[in-house]
Write a protein that holds these residues in place. Structure first.
Motif, PDB file in Angstrom:
ATOM      1  N   ILE A  63     -36.754 -47.976   6.891  1.00 41.80           N
ATOM      2  CA  ILE A  63     -37.659 -48.384   5.817  1.00 41.80           C
ATOM      3  C   ILE A  63     -38.938 -48.981   6.379  1.00 41.80           C
ATOM      4  O   ILE A  63     -38.954 -49.610   7.441  1.00 41.80           O
ATOM      5  N   SER A  64     -40.018 -48.765   5.680  1.00 40.16           N
ATOM      6  CA  SER A  64     -41.278 -49.442   5.990  1.00 40.16           C
ATOM      7  C   SER A  64     -41.905 -49.870   4.665  1.00 40.16           C
ATOM      8  O   SER A  64     -41.715 -49.211   3.638  1.00 40.16           O
ATOM      9  N   ILE A  65     -42.615 -51.007   4.715  1.00 40.44           N
ATOM     10  CA  ILE A  65     -43.182 -51.556   3.475  1.00 40.44           C
ATOM     11  C   ILE A  65     -44.681 -51.745   3.658  1.00 40.44           C
ATOM     12  O   ILE A  65     -45.131 -52.300   4.665  1.00 40.44           O
ATOM     13  N   GLU A  66     -45.434 -51.226   2.696  1.00 38.47           N
ATOM     14  CA  GLU A  66     -46.882 -51.447   2.709  1.00 38.47           C
ATOM     15  C   GLU A  66     -47.268 -51.954   1.333  1.00 38.47           C
ATOM     16  O   GLU A  66     -47.090 -51.242   0.335  1.00 38.47           O
ATOM     17  N   GLY A  67     -47.732 -53.217   1.280  1.00 38.53           N
ATOM     18  CA  GLY A  67     -47.983 -53.830  -0.022  1.00 38.53           C
ATOM     19  C   GLY A  67     -46.670 -53.889  -0.774  1.00 38.53           C
ATOM     20  O   GLY A  67     -45.656 -54.338  -0.245  1.00 38.53           O
ATOM     21  N   ASP A  68     -46.661 -53.374  -2.023  1.00 38.62           N
ATOM     22  CA  ASP A  68     -45.385 -53.358  -2.741  1.00 38.62           C
ATOM     23  C   ASP A  68     -44.739 -51.968  -2.716  1.00 38.62           C
ATOM     24  O   ASP A  68     -43.843 -51.668  -3.490  1.00 38.62           O
TER      25      ASP A  68
END
Ligand SMILES: Cc1cc2nc3c(=O)[nH]c(=O)nc-3n(C[C@H](O)[C@H](O)[C@H](O)COP(=O)(O)O)c2cc1C
Length: 325
Positions: A258-263
């Motif tokens: 998983i990767s998260i950018e902002g929401d």
């Protein structure tokens, strides 16, 4: 081409309506298709009792037929004959109705393509008894399937494990999934025929499912209405998390990062992981090999603890005496 509609809902209710509309789609594009429809609601499909008679029979050179005799055999025969299946089941308490799981437990494991071929290969080398060519190969033939999960709730919240659980029917047999649809909201739709978009989708699902019979798996494009899902294999949005950035699809058993950018959250499933999804031969073979090792691991432990276990098991056998004392 033989196409089977399998509905686990009430007669002429939502599951029947949705799956029958898909079968109208089949007939429109393939008038020669032989269509069979089974509503299971009044059938007796008892639970698997774990007796092991099916696998013992296979290991002794026979077929792996289920020894519990009820309406299951008629449904099994229809599934075996089919080239394409449209399966619709109602959500009862977040998951498909229990009768569906009874069918999965009695049908799907016994048709595990890797497990059956494991035994047939051992027949060929003489390590196991029986004629490898005597096993009815058509049981392992390629089939395609589309799933319709039907729920009353307005939001997907109360149908969270409906579609995902339907996938358990076809993956051991390596059925190619053409489409799956979460038909929630039936409580407010009233009748599926009041929702043109939904019924249009069902009709198209039928056409595409039938067309997929004549394609290679790689050519089949997944037909999904509400986005293509997080997992690129089963197109579901369920994930198992373990506190790291590695997550697992509970349907396919494959790992993603998983990767998260902002929401926004992205999950990347590598090609290598996708190639070992549960519904591939490689994925099924991992499990076949894993379970072959059980005896070698347990037997020495059981032998070493034999006396203690004999004593402890007396407690289990005398349990009723204890609670009635
Ligand atoms: C015992 C029971 C439990 C149900 N649980 C759910 C549920 O958890 N979520 C939901 O969306 N609908 C639930 N429903 C509603 C059914 O999924 C819905 O009525 C569906 O249309 C039934 O299929 P059928 O019309 O083909 O018989 C439940 C219905 C019953 C009888």
């Amino acid at each position: 081409m033989k196409v089977l509609g399998l509905s686990f809902g009430k007669k002429n209710a939502n599951c029947d309506i949705l799956s029958k509309e898909a079968l109208y789609g089949v007939k429109e594009n393939f008038p020669e298709a032989e269509i069979k429809f089974i509503n299971t609601q009044r059938l007796t499909i008892d639970r698997c009792i774990g007796c092991g008679a099916c696998s013992t029979s296979l290991e002794k050179g026979g077929d792996n037929d289920c020894i519990i005799k009820d309406d299951f055999q008629m449904v099994e025969e229809a599934i075996r004959e089919a080239d394409a299946i449209i399966l619709a089941a109602p959500v009862y308490v977040l998951q498909p109705v229990g009768q569906f799981k009874n069918l999965v437990d009695r049908f799907s494991c016994r048709h595990d393509v890797s497990a059956v071929n494991w035994v047939l290969d051992k027949r060929r080398t003489g390590e196991m008894p029986g004629d490898p060519d005597a096993y009815p190969q058509e049981r392992l033939k390629r089939r395609v399937v589309s799933y319709i999960s039907v729920g009353g709730a307005i939001t997907e919240n109360w149908t969270s494990m409906g579609c995902a659980t339907l996938h358990l029917f076809g993956f051991p047999v390596m059925m190619k999934v053409v489409s799956n649809y979460n038909a929630n909201s039936m409580g407010t739709v009233g009748n599926p025929y009041l929702d043109d978009e939904l019924m249009g989708h069902m009709h198209e699902m039928g056409k595409r499912t039938a067309a997929a019979v004549f394609m290679d798996d790689k050519e089949v494009e997944y037909y999904g209405p509400k986005g293509h899902g997080t997992c690129p294999v089963c197109h579901q949005n369920l994930l198992m998390v373990n506190g790291t950035t590695t997550v697992e699809c509970p349907v396919c058993g494959i790992e993603g990062k998983i990767s998260i950018e902002g929401d926004r959250l992205e999950v990347e499933f590598s090609e290598a992981q996708q190639a070992r999804a549960r519904g591939t031969f490689a994925g099924l073979r991992e499990h076949t090999e894993e379970i072959q090792g059980f005896g070698a691991i347990c037997a020495p432990k059981i032998m070493a603890g034999k006396e203690m276990l004999n004593e402890k098991m007396k407690r289990i056998k005398k349990f009723d005496e204890m609670i009635n004392a």
